[in-house]
Design a protein around this motif. Structure first.
Motif, PDB file in Angstrom:
ATOM      1  N   LEU A 251       0.852  -1.191   0.000  1.00 29.20           N
ATOM      2  CA  LEU A 251       0.000   0.000   0.000  1.00 29.20           C
ATOM      3  C   LEU A 251       0.888   1.241   0.000  1.00 29.20           C
ATOM      4  CD1 LEU A 251      -2.584  -0.992   2.764  1.00 29.20           C
ATOM      5  CD2 LEU A 251      -2.871  -1.215   0.293  1.00 29.20           C
ATOM      6  N   GLU A 252       0.447   2.287  -0.715  1.00 29.65           N
ATOM      7  CA  GLU A 252       1.152   3.570  -0.704  1.00 29.65           C
ATOM      8  C   GLU A 252       0.136   4.655  -0.389  1.00 29.65           C
ATOM      9  OE1 GLU A 252       3.348   4.414  -4.214  1.00 29.65           O
ATOM     10  OE2 GLU A 252       4.758   2.743  -3.979  1.00 29.65           O
ATOM     11  N   ALA A 253       0.441   5.495   0.610  1.00 29.61           N
ATOM     12  CA  ALA A 253      -0.487   6.546   1.001  1.00 29.61           C
ATOM     13  C   ALA A 253       0.246   7.578   1.836  1.00 29.61           C
ATOM     14  CB  ALA A 253      -1.661   5.962   1.780  1.00 29.61           C
ATOM     15  N   ARG A 254      -0.462   8.701   2.111  1.00 30.03           N
ATOM     16  CA  ARG A 254       0.078   9.754   2.953  1.00 30.03           C
ATOM     17  C   ARG A 254      -0.504   9.619   4.365  1.00 30.03           C
ATOM     18  NH1 ARG A 254      -1.779  14.173  -1.283  1.00 30.03           N
ATOM     19  NH2 ARG A 254      -3.177  12.417  -1.654  1.00 30.03           N
ATOM     20  N   TYR A 255       0.396   9.754   5.354  1.00 32.25           N
ATOM     21  CA  TYR A 255      -0.007   9.666   6.753  1.00 32.25           C
ATOM     22  C   TYR A 255       0.572  10.863   7.493  1.00 32.25           C
ATOM     23  CZ  TYR A 255      -0.931   4.762   5.560  1.00 32.25           C
ATOM     24  OH  TYR A 255      -1.388   3.620   4.968  1.00 32.25           O
ATOM     25  N   LYS A 256      -0.151  11.343   8.496  1.00 29.96           N
ATOM     26  CA  LYS A 256       0.309  12.469   9.296  1.00 29.96           C
ATOM     27  C   LYS A 256       1.075  11.913  10.503  1.00 29.96           C
ATOM     28  CE  LYS A 256      -2.446  15.932   9.847  1.00 29.96           C
ATOM     29  NZ  LYS A 256      -3.562  16.800  10.352  1.00 29.96           N
ATOM     30  N   ASN A 257       2.337  12.342  10.652  1.00 31.82           N
ATOM     31  CA  ASN A 257       3.143  11.842  11.766  1.00 31.82           C
ATOM     32  C   ASN A 257       2.885  12.648  13.032  1.00 31.82           C
ATOM     33  OD1 ASN A 257       4.549  14.241  11.481  1.00 31.82           O
ATOM     34  ND2 ASN A 257       6.374  13.311  10.585  1.00 31.82           N
ATOM     35  N   ALA A 258       3.628  12.334  14.099  1.00 33.30           N
ATOM     36  CA  ALA A 258       3.402  12.981  15.387  1.00 33.30           C
ATOM     37  C   ALA A 258       3.660  14.476  15.335  1.00 33.30           C
ATOM     38  CB  ALA A 258       4.294  12.334  16.447  1.00 33.30           C
ATOM     39  N   SER A 259       4.484  14.946  14.383  1.00 29.75           N
ATOM     40  CA  SER A 259       4.781  16.372  14.246  1.00 29.75           C
ATOM     41  C   SER A 259       3.760  17.109  13.402  1.00 29.75           C
ATOM     42  CB  SER A 259       6.183  16.553  13.638  1.00 29.75           C
ATOM     43  OG  SER A 259       7.155  15.908  14.422  1.00 29.75           O
ATOM     44  N   GLY A 260       2.743  16.379  12.920  1.00 26.61           N
ATOM     45  CA  GLY A 260       1.733  17.006  12.085  1.00 26.61           C
ATOM     46  C   GLY A 260       2.138  17.132  10.632  1.00 26.61           C
ATOM     47  N   GLU A 261       3.202  16.435  10.230  1.00 26.99           N
ATOM     48  CA  GLU A 261       3.714  16.516   8.859  1.00 26.99           C
ATOM     49  C   GLU A 261       3.194  15.331   8.044  1.00 26.99           C
ATOM     50  OE1 GLU A 261       8.071  16.699   6.571  1.00 26.99           O
ATOM     51  OE2 GLU A 261       7.932  16.314   8.739  1.00 26.99           O
ATOM     52  N   TRP A 262       2.753  15.610   6.812  1.00 25.14           N
ATOM     53  CA  TRP A 262       2.289  14.536   5.933  1.00 25.14           C
ATOM     54  C   TRP A 262       3.496  13.851   5.302  1.00 25.14           C
ATOM     55  CZ3 TRP A 262      -2.449  12.838   6.243  1.00 25.14           C
ATOM     56  CH2 TRP A 262      -3.481  13.697   6.640  1.00 25.14           C
ATOM     57  N   ARG A 263       3.560  12.494   5.438  1.00 18.99           N
ATOM     58  CA  ARG A 263       4.665  11.716   4.883  1.00 18.99           C
ATOM     59  C   ARG A 263       4.098  10.598   4.034  1.00 18.99           C
ATOM     60  NH1 ARG A 263       9.014  14.470   5.076  1.00 18.99           N
ATOM     61  NH2 ARG A 263      10.208  12.543   4.781  1.00 18.99           N
ATOM     62  N   TRP A 264       4.717  10.374   2.875  1.00 18.26           N
ATOM     63  CA  TRP A 264       4.354   9.241   2.025  1.00 18.26           C
ATOM     64  C   TRP A 264       4.986   7.969   2.598  1.00 18.26           C
ATOM     65  CZ3 TRP A 264       1.107   8.514  -1.992  1.00 18.26           C
ATOM     66  CH2 TRP A 264       0.570   9.647  -2.631  1.00 18.26           C
ATOM     67  N   LEU A 265       4.180   6.931   2.854  1.00 21.01           N
ATOM     68  CA  LEU A 265       4.681   5.659   3.341  1.00 21.01           C
ATOM     69  C   LEU A 265       4.304   4.546   2.380  1.00 21.01           C
ATOM     70  CD1 LEU A 265       3.881   5.753   7.176  1.00 21.01           C
ATOM     71  CD2 LEU A 265       5.979   6.429   6.017  1.00 21.01           C
ATOM     72  N   ARG A 266       5.251   3.652   2.154  1.00 26.78           N
ATOM     73  CA  ARG A 266       4.998   2.447   1.369  1.00 26.78           C
ATOM     74  C   ARG A 266       5.039   1.268   2.340  1.00 26.78           C
ATOM     75  NH1 ARG A 266       5.878   0.211  -3.872  1.00 26.78           N
ATOM     76  NH2 ARG A 266       6.631  -1.942  -3.773  1.00 26.78           N
ATOM     77  N   SER A 267       3.868   0.671   2.620  1.00 22.44           N
ATOM     78  CA  SER A 267       3.794  -0.436   3.575  1.00 22.44           C
ATOM     79  C   SER A 267       3.724  -1.763   2.833  1.00 22.44           C
ATOM     80  CB  SER A 267       2.570  -0.277   4.475  1.00 22.44           C
ATOM     81  OG  SER A 267       1.380  -0.338   3.720  1.00 22.44           O
ATOM     82  N   GLU A 268       4.470  -2.748   3.353  1.00 22.74           N
ATOM     83  CA  GLU A 268       4.487  -4.089   2.779  1.00 22.74           C
ATOM     84  C   GLU A 268       4.049  -5.067   3.860  1.00 22.74           C
ATOM     85  OE1 GLU A 268       8.393  -4.763   1.320  1.00 22.74           O
ATOM     86  OE2 GLU A 268       8.435  -2.945   0.078  1.00 22.74           O
ATOM     87  N   SER A 269       2.976  -5.831   3.591  1.00 26.22           N
ATOM     88  CA  SER A 269       2.417  -6.758   4.576  1.00 26.22           C
ATOM     89  C   SER A 269       2.544  -8.196   4.089  1.00 26.22           C
ATOM     90  CB  SER A 269       0.944  -6.440   4.838  1.00 26.22           C
ATOM     91  OG  SER A 269       0.799  -5.135   5.376  1.00 26.22           O
ATOM     92  N   GLN A 270       2.883  -9.093   5.029  1.00 33.84           N
ATOM     93  CA  GLN A 270       3.028 -10.522   4.747  1.00 33.84           C
ATOM     94  C   GLN A 270       2.116 -11.297   5.693  1.00 33.84           C
ATOM     95  OE1 GLN A 270       5.364 -12.357   2.819  1.00 33.84           O
ATOM     96  NE2 GLN A 270       6.794 -10.798   2.077  1.00 33.84           N
ATOM     97  N   PRO A 271       1.408 -12.337   5.219  1.00 38.03           N
ATOM     98  CA  PRO A 271       0.574 -13.138   6.127  1.00 38.03           C
ATOM     99  C   PRO A 271       1.426 -13.954   7.094  1.00 38.03           C
ATOM    100  CG  PRO A 271       0.627 -14.116   3.950  1.00 38.03           C
ATOM    101  CD  PRO A 271       1.318 -12.798   3.819  1.00 38.03           C
ATOM    102  N   ARG A 272       0.892 -14.221   8.315  1.00 36.43           N
ATOM    103  CA  ARG A 272       1.545 -15.028   9.340  1.00 36.43           C
ATOM    104  C   ARG A 272       0.794 -16.338   9.508  1.00 36.43           C
ATOM    105  NH1 ARG A 272       0.479 -12.468  14.226  1.00 36.43           N
ATOM    106  NH2 ARG A 272       1.983 -13.858  15.243  1.00 36.43           N
ATOM    107  N   TRP A 273       1.558 -17.415   9.753  1.00 34.30           N
ATOM    108  CA  TRP A 273       0.952 -18.743   9.925  1.00 34.30           C
ATOM    109  C   TRP A 273       1.493 -19.361  11.205  1.00 34.30           C
ATOM    110  CZ3 TRP A 273      -2.355 -19.103   5.836  1.00 34.30           C
ATOM    111  CH2 TRP A 273      -2.034 -18.364   4.691  1.00 34.30           C
ATOM    112  N   ASP A 274       0.621 -20.130  11.911  1.00 30.30           N
ATOM    113  CA  ASP A 274       1.094 -20.840  13.092  1.00 30.30           C
ATOM    114  C   ASP A 274       1.718 -22.165  12.666  1.00 30.30           C
ATOM    115  OD1 ASP A 274      -0.919 -22.642  12.562  1.00 30.30           O
ATOM    116  OD2 ASP A 274      -2.139 -22.121  14.309  1.00 30.30           O
ATOM    117  N   PRO A 275       2.297 -22.947  13.598  1.00 27.16           N
ATOM    118  CA  PRO A 275       2.960 -24.200  13.206  1.00 27.16           C
ATOM    119  C   PRO A 275       2.057 -25.201  12.498  1.00 27.16           C
ATOM    120  CG  PRO A 275       3.643 -23.562  15.405  1.00 27.16           C
ATOM    121  CD  PRO A 275       2.543 -22.619  15.021  1.00 27.16           C
TER     122      PRO A 275
END
Length: 825
Positions: A251-275
């Protein structure tokens, strides 16, 4: 119909009692057989249970509380606890002592607390130390407690389970989780782990810092609150689709950080599996791509006006090129451009004028084969080596003198690589700056300063020597008078002797400054020597000056001329006394140091040195004089208060001893002079004792001395002086004659006394030959000054400097002969 039984039948059939007995026997056999089968089945089940208990590391136990503590342990229990079979009914104290010391108090207290309660269940986990092998094991206890009608515990039945492997696995898992957390917290990007309900079970420090909340709040934070409104719809849709796919998604989107600044973040997610392969959530990481996104937006904007910008850029480049060419063509420097093959691509007008040629005559030639270098021997090779250095990415700078058609000129030559926007070397830029006029000016200034220094030195020497010669001339004139009283005659003779001594010290100080004085280096303890000098200095500086000696390192040894070292310290102390106007504090300190700092435009030096500092509380040194204080005859004292040679002697001694001298001063707050001398190893005790040994003056006792002196007047005086001392003297004028006498009979003399400066072979060379051919024959050298001595010391031979006294000559000759005799014995 009834069956009729005849008498014969009755006789043939068994009696009813027999039949019943047989049936009973058979029944009993069946019962016994069933009992045996049941017993065997029970044994098998017990054996199977025992195997299961051993595999599962489970041991049974029973404790009867009705009469104290009566324990009964199963074999599996004994095996787990590392106990022998006879420990099946061990005491309560045995069990307590087996518990690990760190767990013992808590485990025993928990056991008694449960017994005192009404609960029927008892569970515990603690460590034991097995008596059989000393190994530490983790034990889990699961038991039931039987209680009477009053709730008092009367019996405990349960099992001990060895859970060491599980505890080690748990500890390994905890360490793994700690490492993961440490690595994750060290990462500069947000990392998180989510469960199936989308709540986070972990977030790293970068994640917490981005949202600006405490950890517990950060893992429950709803990201939709800081999503840019323009990105919220499509991010939610892509997130749901990505999670449903059970595959990695981005996913790519803009998020507001703790300083109130908009930052573009590229998030990469992977599924998790139990044994077991069950999906249990996602793990994600986000990268800040704000700069890339802004560059992408800027690039998109630039592309929209690309054609217009190309036209503008072309015009700008042409303008810049024109300006650059104008700058190069009007520069006073020789400048050019060379390709990767070393071929000259461009040379400006100044460079071409220097060799009186046109561009077409040199363009395309190897740079080092052009007239700038070919007319000066060796310079083509220098230019080629400089180009090869530049190809390795290094800049080159040096000075060179070139023969050009316009004449011989001095240049500062430099060459640096030309890099493209990727950092690749595409060529080289050579530059030559004509520094001929500057060099001539500097040379003229140096010559002027040199002549001024020579004039000052000559004037000082002439003034002091004329004063000394005046005393000698007046004394000799008085001595010619026949009617002169004996008392005045002795006074004039003493005056001549004292004046000669002062002249000798004056020349010694001049030679020390010029680093031309023959030294007698030896190893000595600097701290001990300084303490001795301090005793000599005390009467010289007066009672109103306090002297403090601080020896920070007691084993500071160096190699230097002890007499010159003492003279340098005394000169510094006298200067300090004068600067303090006979009242203040003088501190002499000794310590080991690493290296010598940068002094007088010289670079710093590394190594092990001894620092001897002389600090005073006097008036200090004026800044305008600090650079001149070590020059001979420079002094700020009144006429008659000093020669101006004290500091120059200390300077020359330090330099000739492979050290240096530094000065720090603040006007009105005193000055500190620091002499640096190289460290040396501690000498052997017997060497020190020998160095301290001195022979008293004595007569010659008929010993034979061969005098080698080319000056007739000096030779005559030396011969008469030695004969007066009782020596048998034979004199020759040169080294060849001396070697001829020794060649006829090496035992003809007991000692050779030779001047250093003579025609042909000098005295040091003669002494070396004698040492090689006649190793038992002592040699004593004498000289007023010799560059041979200054450069090579005296190679271990005894040396007496001119002018010398009768006492010093007698003592040194006697010492040399005595050492010869002791070796012979």
């Amino acid at each position: 119909m009834r069956t009729r039984i005849t008498t014969a039948d009755a006789l043939n059939d068994p009696l009813p009692e027999t039949i019943a007995a047989e049936r009973l026997r058979q029944h009993l056999e069946d019962v016994a057989r069933e009992r045996d089968n049941a017993y065997r089945a029970l044994q098998e089940r017990e054996a199977e249970l025992a195997r299961i208990q051993r595999i599962g590391k489970v041991g049974g136990l029973e404790v009867d509380f009705r009469e104290g503590f009566k324990n009964r342990r199963s074999p599996e229990y004994l095996m787990i606890h590392g106990l022998p079979p006879e420990a099946a009914d061990e005491s309560h104290e045995d069990w307590v002592n087996r518990i690990h010391p760190d767990d013992r108090d808590a485990a025993v207290k928990h056991f008694f607390d449960v017994l005192a309660e009404t609960s029927e269940d008892y569970t515990a986990e603690y460590r034991i130390i097995r008596p059989s092998d000393g190994e530490t094991r983790w034990i889990r206890v699961v038991a039931k407690i039987e209680r009477d009608s009053n709730g008092r515990a009367i019996r405990l039945v349960g099992a001990h389970i060895d859970i060491t492997d599980q505890m080690l696995a748990r500890e390994t898992l905890r360490e793994s989780e700690d490492r993961f957390r440490l690595i994750a917290d060290s990462a500069p990007v947000p990392i998180w782990v989510t469960k199936l309900d989308r709540k986070r079970s972990f977030a790293n420090q970068a994640y917490v810092d981005f949202v600006g909340l405490p950890y517990e709040e950060a893992i429950d934070f709803d990201w939709r609150k800081v999503l840019h409104p323009d990105d919220l719809p499509h991010v939610l849709q892509q997130s749901v689709q990505g999670e449903a796919s059970l595959k990695p998604f981005v996913l790519e989107a803009r998020y507001k950080n703790a300083s109130g600044e908009w930052r573009w973040l590229r998030s990469e997610s992977q599924p998790r599996w139990d044994p077991t392969g069950k999906h249990i959530g996602f793990i994600g990481v986000a990268h800040d791509i704000t700069a890339a996104k802004q560059a992408e937006i800027e690039l998109r904007r630039l592309n929209e006006t690309l054609e217009e910008r190309i036209v503008e850029r072309t015009a700008e480049l042409e303008s810049n090129e024109a300006r650059l060419r104008a700058i190069l063509e009007t520069s006073n420097q020789y400048q050019g451009l060379v390709n990767l093959e070393g071929e000259l691509l461009y040379a400006n007008k100044t460079a071409l004028a220097g060799i009186r040629t046109e561009a077409r005559d040199v363009i395309g030639q190897p740079f080092w084969d052009t007239p700038w270098f070919t007319e000066t021997p060796g310079m083509s090779d220098v230019a080629r080596e400089a180009f090869e250095t530049v190809l390795r990415g290094e800049a080159v700078r040096m000075e060179m003198r070139l023969r050009l058609p316009i004449g011989e000129r001095d240049f500062e030559f430099g060459m640096r690589p030309v890099l493209d926007r990727h950092g690749n070397i595409t060529g080289a830029v050579p530059e030559l700056v004509d520094i001929t006029e500057r060099r001539r000016g500097e040379e003229a200034l140096r010559q002027s300063q040199k002549m001024e220094a020579i004039g000052q030195l000559t004037g000082g020497v002439a003034h002091d020597f004329n004063n000394l010669l005046t005393i000698i001339r007046s004394a000799t004139d008085f001595l010619r008078r026949r009617e002169l009283p004996e008392e005045r005659r002795r006074r004039y003779v003493d005056a001549i002797s004292d004046t000669v001594e002062r002249a000798s010290k004056l020349t010694a100080q001049l030679l020390a400054f010029a680093r031309r004085q023959p030294l007698k280096p030896q190893i000595f303890n600097v701290g001990s020597q300084v303490e001795g000098v301090a005793q000599l200095v005390r009467p010289l500086v007066g009672g109103r000056i306090e002297i403090s000696v601080e020896v920070h390192d007691t084993d500071c040894f160096t190699v230097a001329d002890v007499a010159q070292f003492e003279a340098a310290l005394i000169n510094l102390a006298i200067n300090a006394r004068d600067a303090m106007d006979d009242e203040g504090r003088l501190t002499i300190a000794v310590r080991k140091v690493q290296g010598i700092p940068s002094l007088r435009a010289q670079s710093a030096r590394g190594g092990d040195y001894v620092a001897i500092s002389v600090a005073d509380t006097g008036s200090g040194i004026a800044p305008e004089n600090i650079d001149a204080i070590f020059e001979p005859f420079f002094t700020t004292k009144e006429v008659g208060k000093g020669t101006g040679l004290g500091l120059s002697q200390a300077f020359g001694f330090a330099k000739q001893s492979e050290g240096d001298i530094a000065v720090m001063s603040t006007p009105g707050k005193g000055a500190t002079f620091t002499i640096y001398l190289p460290q040396a190893q501690s000498p052997a005790a017997d060497d020190e004792a020998a160095a301290r040994t001195s022979e008293a003056a004595t007569t010659g006792r008929g010993y034979r001395v061969l005098v080698v002196e080319d000056n007739d007047d000096v030779g005559q005086f030396s011969t008469e002086l030695l004969e007066d001392l009782g020596y048998v003297v034979r004199r020759v004028a040169n080294a060849s004659a001396a070697l001829a006498i020794l060649g006829e009979n090496e035992f003809a003399v007991d000692l050779v006394f030779s001047d250093v400066i003579m025609p042909g072979m000098n005295g040091v060379e003669l002494a070396g030959i004698i040492r090689e051919r006649y190793p038992g024959l002592p040699v004593v050298l004498t000289s007023g000054y010799s560059n041979v001595l200054a450069e090579n010391a005296h190679r271990g031979f005894e040396l007496i400097q001119k002018p010398y006294s009768v006492e010093s000559l007698s003592r040194i000759l006697r010492k040399a002969i005595t050492e010869k005799l002791s070796v012979a014995r």
